[in-house]
Design an enzyme around this catalytic site. Structure first.
Site, PDB file in Angstrom:
ATOM      1  N   ASP A 260    -104.803 -27.578 -16.938  1.00 55.14           N
ATOM      2  CA  ASP A 260    -103.768 -28.580 -16.683  1.00 55.14           C
ATOM      3  C   ASP A 260    -102.458 -27.862 -16.398  1.00 55.14           C
ATOM      4  O   ASP A 260    -102.014 -27.006 -17.186  1.00 55.14           O
ATOM      5  CB  ASP A 260    -103.622 -29.496 -17.895  1.00 55.14           C
ATOM      6  CG  ASP A 260    -102.704 -30.673 -17.613  1.00 55.14           C
ATOM      7  OD1 ASP A 260    -103.220 -31.723 -17.176  1.00 55.14           O
ATOM      8  OD2 ASP A 260    -101.486 -30.544 -17.818  1.00 55.14           O
ATOM      9  N   GLU A 303    -102.916 -33.439 -12.158  1.00 59.94           N
ATOM     10  CA  GLU A 303    -102.780 -31.985 -12.208  1.00 59.94           C
ATOM     11  C   GLU A 303    -103.846 -31.343 -13.103  1.00 59.94           C
ATOM     12  O   GLU A 303    -103.679 -30.214 -13.566  1.00 59.94           O
ATOM     13  CB  GLU A 303    -101.374 -31.606 -12.700  1.00 59.94           C
ATOM     14  CG  GLU A 303    -101.060 -32.022 -14.124  1.00 59.94           C
ATOM     15  CD  GLU A 303    -100.502 -33.435 -14.241  1.00 59.94           C
ATOM     16  OE1 GLU A 303     -99.834 -33.701 -15.251  1.00 59.94           O
ATOM     17  OE2 GLU A 303    -100.725 -34.259 -13.336  1.00 59.94           O
TER      18      GLU A 303
END
Length: 399
Positions: A260, A303
Site C-alpha cells: 500500500d 493504491e
C-alpha cells in the site's frame, strides 16, 4: 442440375456466410484487421462462384476463365495475409506478390493450350498449392501454437496436396472437352466437393481461432486494470484461488504480499490526480518488473497491490519486497523533483489449509502493522498471527 452445379450453389452460400461472419468479427475485434482480410477473401469467393456459373454461357470462355483463375488466386492470397496479421507476423508480400505476378503471366500463356495437356493442368493448379504452402508456413512458424492452430496448419498442407492432385485426377477421368463442358463433368463434381469440404473446414477453423482470441482479449480486458496494466481485483482473485488450491494439494510453499502506497491521498491533494496516477503506474511497473512472469501481480484497488508467489518461502518474498520498497523510495518523478513517496508491505507465508481469504487477511494484518510502526516498512506475519484488518475508517486514518 449437375452435381457440380449443386455443389457450386452450396459453395456460393458458404462463401457468403463466411464473408458476413468474418465481417461481424471484424466489427467487434477492432484492434486487429485479420478478420477484415478474411471477409474480403470470402467475398471474392462469392464472386468466383458467380463466374463459374457464367462460364458455360460464354462463346469465348478465355476472359471469364482468366478472371476465375485470378479471382480465386487473389482470394487465397488475402487469406494468407489475414493469417499473417492474426499471428502478428510480417506479411510475406514479396513471396505473395511474386506468386501473383508469375501466375498472371502463366495463365495468359497457357489459356489457349489444350485442356487435356498435363503440363497445363499442373501450371494451372501449382499457384494455389504454393499459396496454401505459404499459409501453412505462416501458421506453423508461430511460436505459441495450440491445437486449433496445428489443425489449421495441417488443413492448409492438405489443401496444397489437393491442388497438386487435381492434375492427376483430371488426367485419369477427364475434365471436359471445353470450359463449357467442365460443369457437367465428373471431375468438376469431385473437384468442387473437395473444395467445398476444405472451404468449410478452413473457414470454420479460422473463424473459431479468431473468435477464441476475441474472447480471450475481452476476458483480458475485463481482468486488467487500465491504469496500471496489472490484473484488477477480479483477475487477481481468479488466479490466486486456484493457485492456493494447488499449494494445498502439492504441499508446496507459497507467499502473499500486500503493498500500500504511503500517504497517497496527500500526493493527490498536493500534486493532483494526474500525478497520483503517474505514481501508481511507476510503482506497478516496478512491482511487475521485480516479480517477473512467474508470480501473479494485481492492483487490488486504489493504491493497494497484491503479489501471489507460489513456491516461495516468506524469507524469499521479504527479499523481493525490500528490494521493491528501496527502489521505489529512490524514484525521482519528472513532474516534481521534490516528491518522494514510499510503500508499506505486508508479507505472509501461506499456511497449510489456508483459503484465499485467509492468506489475504494475514498479509493485510502485517501491512497495517507496518503502517502503525511508521510506514516505509516490510512486515512479515508470523505463523501465529491471525490479525483482522481494522475498521475501514481506522484504515483511512492510519494511512
Amino acid at each position: 442440375m449437375s452435381a457440380a452445379t449443386f455443389v457450386l450453389t452450396i459453395n456460393l452460400f458458404i462463401a457468403a456466410i463466411f464473408a458476413v461472419s468474418f465481417g461481424v468479427v471484424a466489427a467487434y475485434q477492432k484492434t486487429s484487421d485479420a478478420a477484415r482480410w478474411q471477409s474480403a477473401a470470402y467475398g471474392l469467393g462469392v464472386f468466383n462462384v458467380v463466374l463459374e456459373f457464367i462460364l458455360p454461357f460464354q462463346e469465348d470462355p478465355r476472359l471469364v476463365g482468366i478472371a476465375i483463375f485470378l479471382d480465386f488466386l487473389l482470394a487465397t492470397l488475402l487469406i494468407v495475409v489475414g493469417l499473417a496479421r492474426h499471428y502478428r507476423q510480417p506479411v510475406p508480400w514479396r513471396v505473395l506478390g511474386g506468386i501473383l505476378a508469375v501466375s498472371t503471366v502463366t495463365i495468359l500463356v497457357i489459356i489457349d493450350w489444350p485442356r487435356g495437356s498435363f503440363a497445363r493442368m499442373v501450371l494451372y493448379q501449382a499457384p494455389y498449392a504454393a499459396v496454401m504452402t505459404v499459409g501453412a508456413w505462416v501458421i506453423l512458424r508461430h511460436k505459441a501454437k495450440r491445437a486449433l492452430d496445428l489443425i489449421l496448419g495441417g488443413l492448409f498442407i492438405l489443401s496444397a496436396l489437393q491442388f497438386l492432385a487435381k492434375p492427376l485426377l483430371a488426367a485419369a477421368i477427364g475434365s471436359g472437352a471445353s470450359p463449357q463442358d467442365y460443369i457437367n463433368s465428373t471431375y468438376a463434381a469431385i473437384s468442387q466437393t473437395a473444395g467445398a469440404f476444405l472451404l468449410i473446414a478452413n473457414g470454420l477453423l479460422i473463424l473459431l481461432i479468431l473468435v477464441r482470441n476475441l474472447m480471450e482479449e475481452m476476458t483480458a480486458r475485463s481482468e486488467t486494470d487500465k491504469l496500471s496494466g496489472l490484473f484488477n481485483r477480479r483477475g487477481f482473485d481468479d488466479r490466486v484461488g486456484p493457485g492456493i488450491a494447488t499449494l494445498r494439494r502439492t504441499g508446496m510453499p507459497g507467499t502473499m504480499i500486500i503493498a500500500d502506497l504511503d500517504n497517497f491521498k496527500a500526493i493527490n491533494d498536493t500534486h493532483g490526480h494526474e500525478c497520483g496516477d503517474a505514481v501508481i503506474v511507476a510503482f506497478a511497473r516496478l512491482l511487475k518488473e521485480s516479480a517477473g512472469e512467474h508470480f501473479i501481480v494485481g492492483r487490488l484497488g486504489g493504491e493497494e497491490f497484491g503479489v501471489f508467489m507460489p513456491g516461495v518461502e516468506a524469507s524469499g518474498a521479504r527479499l523481493l519486497a525490500e528490494n521493491v520498497r528501496t527502489r521505489f523510495a529512490a524514484l525521482v518523478f519528472p513532474f516534481s523533483a521534490s516528491l518522494r513517496t514510499t510503500v508499506s508491505m505486508g508479507v505472509s507465508q501461506i499456511e497449510p489449509g489456508d483459503s484465499h481469504s485467509d492468506a489475504l487477511r494475514r498479509a493485510d494484518g502485517a501491512l497495517y502493522q507496518a503502517k502503525r510502526e511508521g510506514r516505509n516498512r516490510v512486515q512479515v506475519a508470523s505463523y501465529s498471527d491471525d490479525v483482522m484488518p481494522e475498521h475501514p475508517m481506522e484504515r483511512l486514518a492510519s494511512r
